[in-house]
Design a protein around this motif. Structure first.
Motif, PDB file in Angstrom:
ATOM      1  N   ILE A   1       0.849  -1.184   0.000  1.00  0.00           N
ATOM      2  CA  ILE A   1       0.000   0.000   0.000  1.00  0.00           C
ATOM      3  C   ILE A   1       0.888   1.238   0.000  1.00  0.00           C
ATOM      4  N   GLY A   2       0.334   2.343  -0.402  1.00  0.00           N
ATOM      5  CA  GLY A   2       1.087   3.592  -0.456  1.00  0.00           C
ATOM      6  C   GLY A   2       1.358   4.156   0.933  1.00  0.00           C
ATOM      7  N   LEU A   3       2.316   5.060   0.988  1.00  0.00           N
ATOM      8  CA  LEU A   3       2.715   5.665   2.253  1.00  0.00           C
ATOM      9  C   LEU A   3       1.543   6.373   2.928  1.00  0.00           C
ATOM     10  N   GLY A   4       0.781   7.148   2.174  1.00  0.00           N
ATOM     11  CA  GLY A   4      -0.340   7.871   2.753  1.00  0.00           C
ATOM     12  C   GLY A   4      -1.376   6.952   3.365  1.00  0.00           C
TER      13      GLY A   4
ATOM     14  N   LEU B   1       8.220   8.687   6.203  1.00  0.00           N
ATOM     15  CA  LEU B   1       7.174   8.281   7.133  1.00  0.00           C
ATOM     16  C   LEU B   1       6.935   9.373   8.173  1.00  0.00           C
ATOM     17  N   ILE B   2       7.987   9.890   8.746  1.00  0.00           N
ATOM     18  CA  ILE B   2       7.864  10.941   9.760  1.00  0.00           C
ATOM     19  C   ILE B   2       7.204  12.178   9.160  1.00  0.00           C
ATOM     20  N   ASP B   3       7.628  12.570   7.975  1.00  0.00           N
ATOM     21  CA  ASP B   3       7.021  13.723   7.309  1.00  0.00           C
ATOM     22  C   ASP B   3       5.531  13.503   7.068  1.00  0.00           C
ATOM     23  N   GLU B   4       5.150  12.295   6.683  1.00  0.00           N
ATOM     24  CA  GLU B   4       3.740  12.001   6.409  1.00  0.00           C
ATOM     25  C   GLU B   4       2.921  11.987   7.704  1.00  0.00           C
ATOM     26  N   LEU B   5       3.500  11.506   8.793  1.00  0.00           N
ATOM     27  CA  LEU B   5       2.816  11.568  10.086  1.00  0.00           C
ATOM     28  C   LEU B   5       2.492  13.012  10.452  1.00  0.00           C
ATOM     29  N   VAL B   6       3.451  13.892  10.230  1.00  0.00           N
ATOM     30  CA  VAL B   6       3.252  15.313  10.519  1.00  0.00           C
ATOM     31  C   VAL B   6       2.220  15.901   9.562  1.00  0.00           C
ATOM     32  N   ARG B   7       2.338  15.584   8.271  1.00  0.00           N
ATOM     33  CA  ARG B   7       1.421  16.128   7.268  1.00  0.00           C
ATOM     34  C   ARG B   7      -0.022  15.753   7.572  1.00  0.00           C
ATOM     35  N   GLN B   8      -0.229  14.506   8.010  1.00  0.00           N
ATOM     36  CA  GLN B   8      -1.583  14.056   8.317  1.00  0.00           C
ATOM     37  C   GLN B   8      -2.063  14.498   9.697  1.00  0.00           C
ATOM     38  N   GLY B   9      -1.188  15.160  10.453  1.00  0.00           N
ATOM     39  CA  GLY B   9      -1.588  15.691  11.754  1.00  0.00           C
ATOM     40  C   GLY B   9      -1.799  14.640  12.832  1.00  0.00           C
ATOM     41  N   LYS B  10      -1.061  13.540  12.751  1.00  0.00           N
ATOM     42  CA  LYS B  10      -1.185  12.501  13.782  1.00  0.00           C
ATOM     43  C   LYS B  10      -0.753  13.081  15.127  1.00  0.00           C
ATOM     44  N   ARG B  11      -1.474  12.708  16.190  1.00  0.00           N
ATOM     45  CA  ARG B  11      -1.242  13.303  17.503  1.00  0.00           C
ATOM     46  C   ARG B  11      -1.037  12.232  18.572  1.00  0.00           C
ATOM     47  N   ASP B  12      -0.399  12.674  19.655  1.00  0.00           N
ATOM     48  CA  ASP B  12      -0.225  11.841  20.853  1.00  0.00           C
ATOM     49  C   ASP B  12       0.480  10.527  20.560  1.00  0.00           C
TER      50      ASP B  12
ATOM     51  N   THR C   1      20.102   9.185  16.329  1.00  0.00           N
ATOM     52  CA  THR C   1      20.236  10.622  16.550  1.00  0.00           C
ATOM     53  C   THR C   1      21.348  11.190  15.683  1.00  0.00           C
ATOM     54  N   ALA C   2      21.578  10.577  14.531  1.00  0.00           N
ATOM     55  CA  ALA C   2      22.730  10.931  13.715  1.00  0.00           C
ATOM     56  C   ALA C   2      22.553  12.224  12.927  1.00  0.00           C
ATOM     57  N   ARG C   3      21.328  12.685  12.744  1.00  0.00           N
ATOM     58  CA  ARG C   3      21.115  13.852  11.911  1.00  0.00           C
ATOM     59  C   ARG C   3      20.294  14.899  12.661  1.00  0.00           C
ATOM     60  N   PRO C   4      20.942  15.732  13.434  1.00  0.00           N
ATOM     61  CA  PRO C   4      20.205  16.748  14.201  1.00  0.00           C
ATOM     62  C   PRO C   4      19.360  17.633  13.286  1.00  0.00           C
ATOM     63  N   GLY C   5      18.142  17.928  13.735  1.00  0.00           N
ATOM     64  CA  GLY C   5      17.261  18.794  12.986  1.00  0.00           C
ATOM     65  C   GLY C   5      16.503  18.119  11.850  1.00  0.00           C
ATOM     66  N   VAL C   6      16.664  16.804  11.702  1.00  0.00           N
ATOM     67  CA  VAL C   6      15.981  16.064  10.629  1.00  0.00           C
ATOM     68  C   VAL C   6      15.030  15.081  11.277  1.00  0.00           C
TER      69      VAL C   6
END
Length: 59
Positions: A5-8, A34-45, A53-58
């Motif tokens: 299935i697609g990411l969305g 995946l993380i970007d899509e969680l944010v885009r869809q407004g997933k909460r809690d 923790t290799a890429r600070p700010g990402v």
């Protein structure tokens, strides 16, 4: 049986309040889309268990 299935759609199946465990090491294998899509869809809690923790700010 194999089902792809697609990411969305995959993220849409994750309910608010879910516990997610994601992997990766030094930026390899981490799921930034995946993380970007969680944010885009407004997933909460969400509780996200991660060890990378290799890429600070990402992500």
């Amino acid at each position: 049986m194999k089902k792809v299935i697609g990411l969305g759609d995959a993220v849409a199946a994750i309910p608010d309040g879910a516990v997610l465990m994601i992997g990766g090491f030094m930026g390899v294998g981490t799921p930034p889309r995946l993380i970007d899509e969680l944010v885009r869809q407004g997933k909460r809690d969400l509780t996200v268990i991660a060890n990378d923790t290799a890429r600070p700010g990402v992500g």
